[in-house]
Design a protein around this motif. Structure first.
Motif, short mmCIF file in Angstrom:
data_model
loop_
_atom_site.label_atom_id
_atom_site.label_comp_id
_atom_site.label_asym_id
_atom_site.label_seq_id
_atom_site.Cartn_x
_atom_site.Cartn_y
_atom_site.Cartn_z
N THR A 213 0.85 -1.20 0.00
CA THR A 213 0.00 0.00 0.00
C THR A 213 0.88 1.24 0.00
N SER B 237 0.81 5.65 -0.39
CA SER B 237 -0.06 6.80 -0.16
C SER B 237 0.69 8.07 -0.51
N SER C 16 -12.21 7.94 -11.17
CA SER C 16 -12.81 6.64 -10.89
C SER C 16 -13.55 6.06 -12.09
N PHE D 255 -8.48 3.05 -6.31
CA PHE D 255 -7.74 3.78 -5.29
C PHE D 255 -8.74 4.26 -4.24
N GLU D 256 -8.17 4.65 -3.11
CA GLU D 256 -8.97 5.21 -2.03
C GLU D 256 -8.57 6.67 -1.84
N SER D 257 -9.54 7.51 -1.57
CA SER D 257 -9.29 8.93 -1.41
C SER D 257 -9.91 9.43 -0.11
N LYS D 258 -9.30 10.48 0.41
CA LYS D 258 -9.79 11.10 1.64
C LYS D 258 -9.52 12.59 1.56
N THR E 62 -4.61 6.69 -1.65
CA THR E 62 -4.03 5.41 -1.23
C THR E 62 -4.33 4.38 -2.31
#
Length: 379
Positions: free
Chosen positions: A41, A43, A78, A90-93, A107
């Motif tokens: 992983t 980031s 996306s 992917f992951e987003s924040k 991430t």
């Protein structure tokens, strides 16, 4: 007293079973670990930057606009833009507050560390390009009407200047003052020329009508010109001398030409003033349009969002290799513990009578003699 020979014999005969149990558990654990692939992983963090304008835009409004822009970018990333482009997982924040900058944390998980870092760097670069493209499209659409208005006023101003220049090319050679002086001189010559007003009352009446008409109309008016023509005819009838009649007729024709030139000069000046006023109006409209365009460009510059990577892509969380090493060590320890447990259980639950004291413990009988094992040859 402990019988070391007995216990060593028990341990020795149970070791193969313990080894088999440990090997079986270790093999099962290895198959289980191999079934789960390692995942790395990575980031990164992107900050939103834009200059503050002089209007004092509140931070709350800025944060709302930034969050909406980030949500639009996340949705665009996306969704694959074409059938050949794979979907990016992917992951987003989004981290935002009233008194702190707005951050976007990304991430991504990949089978290898290099793939995770490279993919995340590529994603960050694509997000920055997409942000610029979206803002450029929105900015172009917002200033299109200002640019069209500025271009239209510029074209109108250029056309007005060209029209004025073309009009000035046809400027009369003589000035208006000179033409008026010439007209006054010709009138004086006409009035001072010999006439038969004393013997011809009609001629005196015509001169009186001419003076009245000149007070009401201009010199080029048809009625004034008609009275002059009547005067010439009356002079020709009352004066038999043809030379004097021709002279007066020539003066009248010259006076008519001068009056026409004066009228044309007045029209030229009127048209010049009208074109000049039109140029001033077009210039004012062009200046206002350019000012509005400058204000729109300034507002766009002050509200433009710049994305900047503050934390480069790197591995986050625990290293999968270290985790796998730790799990292998735990698997080894568990296998050893399982082997020892099997060894202890086989010795503990062995129901055979192998020592004289076992006969007493199990059956309550006391042996009085023991025979040694002489081997199969003497059996």
């Amino acid at each position: 007293m402990m019988n070391w020979k007995y216990w060593s014999w028990q341990i020795t005969r149970s070791i193969p079973l313990a080894i088999c149990a440990a090997a079986l558990l270790g093999t099962a654990g290895l198959f289980t670990l191999n079934a789960f692939t390692m995942a790395f992983t990575a980031s990164t963090k992107i900050v939103l930057e834009r200059p503050l304008d002089l209007s004092g835009t509140s931070i709350v409004q800025r944060t709302t606009a930034e969050v909406q822009h980030l949500q639009l970018l996340i949705h665009a990333m996306s969704t694959p833009s074409s059938e050949t482009q794979p979907l990016t997982l992917f992951e987003s924040k989004i981290e935002t507050s009233r008194d702190k900058p707005t951050y976007l944390e990304l991430t991504m998980t990949q089978p290898s560390a290099s793939q995770a870092i490279d993919a995340l760097q590529s994603l960050s670069h694509r997000i920055q390009e997409q942000s610029e493209a979206i803002q450029l499209k929105r900015e172009n659409s917002s200033i299109a009407k200002f640019q069209a208005r500025a271009k239209s006023t510029e074209i109108t101003l250029t056309a007005s200047r060209e029209t004025l220049a073309t009009h000035l090319d046809g400027k009369p050679d003589s000035s208006l003052e000179e033409l008026r002086k010439t007209s006054a001189a010709l009138r004086g010559r006409l009035l001072n020329s010999p006439s038969d007003m004393a013997t011809n009352p009609n001629l005196a009446k015509l001169y009186t009508e001419l003076e009245i008409a000149k007070g009401v109309y201009s010199d080029a008016h048809p009625k004034v010109r008609l009275i002059r023509t009547k005067i010439v005819r009356a002079q020709d009838e009352g004066n038999p001398e043809k030379i004097n009649a021709i002279f007066r007729s020539s003066i009248v024709r010259q006076l008519e030409l001068v009056d026409v030139a004066i009228t044309n000069h007045v029209k030229f000046r009127t048209e010049e003033q009208r074109l000049t006023q039109h140029i001033e109006t077009a210039s004012t409209e062009n200046r206002i349009a350019n000012d509005n365009l400058s204000k729109a460009l300034q507002a766009i510059h002050s509200n433009h969002i710049h994305l900047k990577v503050v934390d480069r892509a790197g591995l986050s969380g625990r290293d999968p290799i270290q985790v796998r090493t730790t799990l292998l060590a735990l698997l080894f320890l568990c296998s050893m513990a399982a082997g020892l447990a099997v060894l202890a259980m086989r010795i503990k639950f062995d129901s055979r009578l192998r020592r004289p004291e076992d006969l007493y413990k199990k059956l309550g009988l006391t042996p009085f003699a023991t025979l040694p094992d002489l081997g199969p040859s003497l059996g």
